[in-house]
Design an enzyme around this catalytic site. Structure first.
Site, PDB file in Angstrom:
ATOM      1  N   ASP A  15      96.447  18.240  95.189  1.00 48.64           N
ATOM      2  CA  ASP A  15      96.610  19.637  94.843  1.00 48.64           C
ATOM      3  C   ASP A  15      95.746  19.855  93.586  1.00 48.64           C
ATOM      4  OD1 ASP A  15      97.817  22.239  94.531  1.00 48.64           O
ATOM      5  OD2 ASP A  15      99.041  21.358  92.944  1.00 48.64           O
ATOM      6  N   ASP A  17      96.010  22.907  90.947  1.00 47.53           N
ATOM      7  CA  ASP A  17      96.678  23.449  89.761  1.00 47.53           C
ATOM      8  C   ASP A  17      97.876  22.574  89.375  1.00 47.53           C
ATOM      9  OD1 ASP A  17      95.044  25.879  89.642  1.00 47.53           O
ATOM     10  OD2 ASP A  17      96.083  26.478  91.468  1.00 47.53           O
TER      11      ASP A  17
HETATM   12  C1  G6P Z   1      98.096  27.590  93.657  1.00 50.47           C
HETATM   13  C2  G6P Z   1      98.947  27.771  92.431  1.00 50.47           C
HETATM   14  C3  G6P Z   1      99.605  29.129  92.419  1.00 50.47           C
HETATM   15  C4  G6P Z   1      98.557  30.211  92.626  1.00 50.47           C
HETATM   16  C5  G6P Z   1      97.880  29.994  93.966  1.00 50.47           C
HETATM   17  C6  G6P Z   1      96.812  31.039  94.252  1.00 50.47           C
HETATM   18  O1  G6P Z   1      98.922  27.362  94.715  1.00 50.47           O
HETATM   19  O2  G6P Z   1      99.955  26.778  92.378  1.00 50.47           O
HETATM   20  O3  G6P Z   1     100.243  29.303  91.178  1.00 50.47           O
HETATM   21  O4  G6P Z   1      99.154  31.488  92.606  1.00 50.47           O
HETATM   22  O5  G6P Z   1      97.265  28.706  93.946  1.00 50.47           O
HETATM   23  O6  G6P Z   1      95.788  30.904  93.317  1.00 50.47           O
HETATM   24  P1  G6P Z   1      94.584  31.928  93.160  1.00 50.47           P
HETATM   25  O7  G6P Z   1      93.641  31.225  92.216  1.00 50.47           O
HETATM   26  O8  G6P Z   1      93.981  32.103  94.529  1.00 50.47           O
HETATM   27  O9  G6P Z   1      95.133  33.178  92.614  1.00 50.47           O
HETATM   28 MG    MG Z   2      99.954  22.837  91.909  1.00 48.83          MG
END
Ligand code: G6P
Ligand code: MG
Length: 230
Positions: A15, A17
């Site tokens: 993953d 983030d």
């Molecule tokens: C990941 C993170 C979320 C985030 C999502 C979309 O899953 O854990 O916190 O909202 O990605 O990210 P983006 O950069 O497309 O807004």
């Molecule tokens: Mg994450």
């Protein structure tokens, strides 16, 4: 099962983030900024339920928690604003921002002959990897732009396995989101959770920090568990 994980696992899906880089924190700060003048404030607990969820679905969850209704075009504007702030906060990231232990762990995996892939729900993930100069480390890249379904749906990890040309049962997922751990199980993959057991108890192994990632430790953990189970 009588094979060891060392023999079974041929690829590792990361993953982004909160695993490769601490961007989970910047997502949180950007959502907080968006709701700053609302009567509702996102708590760290509520933020856990946003991890692994797409931008629009995250907004939907926040609106529900806040008891606020918005039209589709207002929602699109709110998402755009949140993303603008988020992009500002990550624009200066470099390889130095990689979370501790991640790059040495990827090196260990590669030396052991494993493939590595990105499996993120974020539409910014490939951009961030490029910014950090890390793209070439990965054998497969799947981010939010490739997805139609958010975690806990297994789509992201199944596509990452396909990108590495591996069967899902040969993949291990590294995740900081409870929904990501659920997605890994739904994909038929093992998982290592990064964070608190309270949220990640469904993972096969939970580590409080990426600094503790070690391929030999993970192998012995799974081997020990398989011996205990048999
Ligand atoms: C990941 C993170 C979320 C985030 C999502 C979309 O899953 O854990 O916190 O909202 O990605 O990210 P983006 O950069 O497309 O807004
Ligand atoms: Mg994450």
């Amino acid at each position: 099962m009588n094979k060891t994980i060392g023999l079974e696992i041929k690829g590792c899906i990361f993953d982004m983030d909160g695993v490769i880089v601490d961007t989970a924190h910047y997502h949180y700060l950007s959502w907080r900024k968006l709701t700053a003048d609302w009567s509702y404030q996102i708590t760290p607990e509520a933020n856990e339920s946003l991890k692994g969820v797409s931008r629009m679905e995250s907004l939907e969850i926040i609106l529900e928690l806040a008891g606020v209704t918005k039209s589709d075009s207002e929602k699109a504007d709110l998402c755009a604003k949140k993303n603008e702030w988020y992009r500002e906060s990550i624009c200066a990231m470099t390889a130095d921002d990689t979370l501790p232990g991640v790059l040495p762990f990827i090196e260990q995996l590669k030396s052991a002959g494993l493939k590595v892939a990105l499996g993120s729900a974020s539409k910014n993930a490939k951009h961030i990897l490029a910014l950090m100069g890390l793209t070439d480390l990965f054998d497969g890249l799947v981010d939010g732009n490739d997805l139609t379904r958010s975690k806990p749906d297994p789509q992201v990890f199944l596509l990452a396995a396909e990108a590495m040309e591996l069967s899902p049962s040969h993949c291990l997922v590294i995740e900081d989101a409870a929904k990501g751990i659920e997605a890994a199980s739904a994909a038929g993959m093992r998982s290592v959770g990064i964070g608190e057991v309270e949220y990640l108890h469904a993972a096969d192994l939970v580590l409080p920090s990426t600094a503790l990632l070690s391929w030999s430790m993970i192998q012995s953990h799974f081997l020990k568990n398989e011996r205990t189970a048999s």
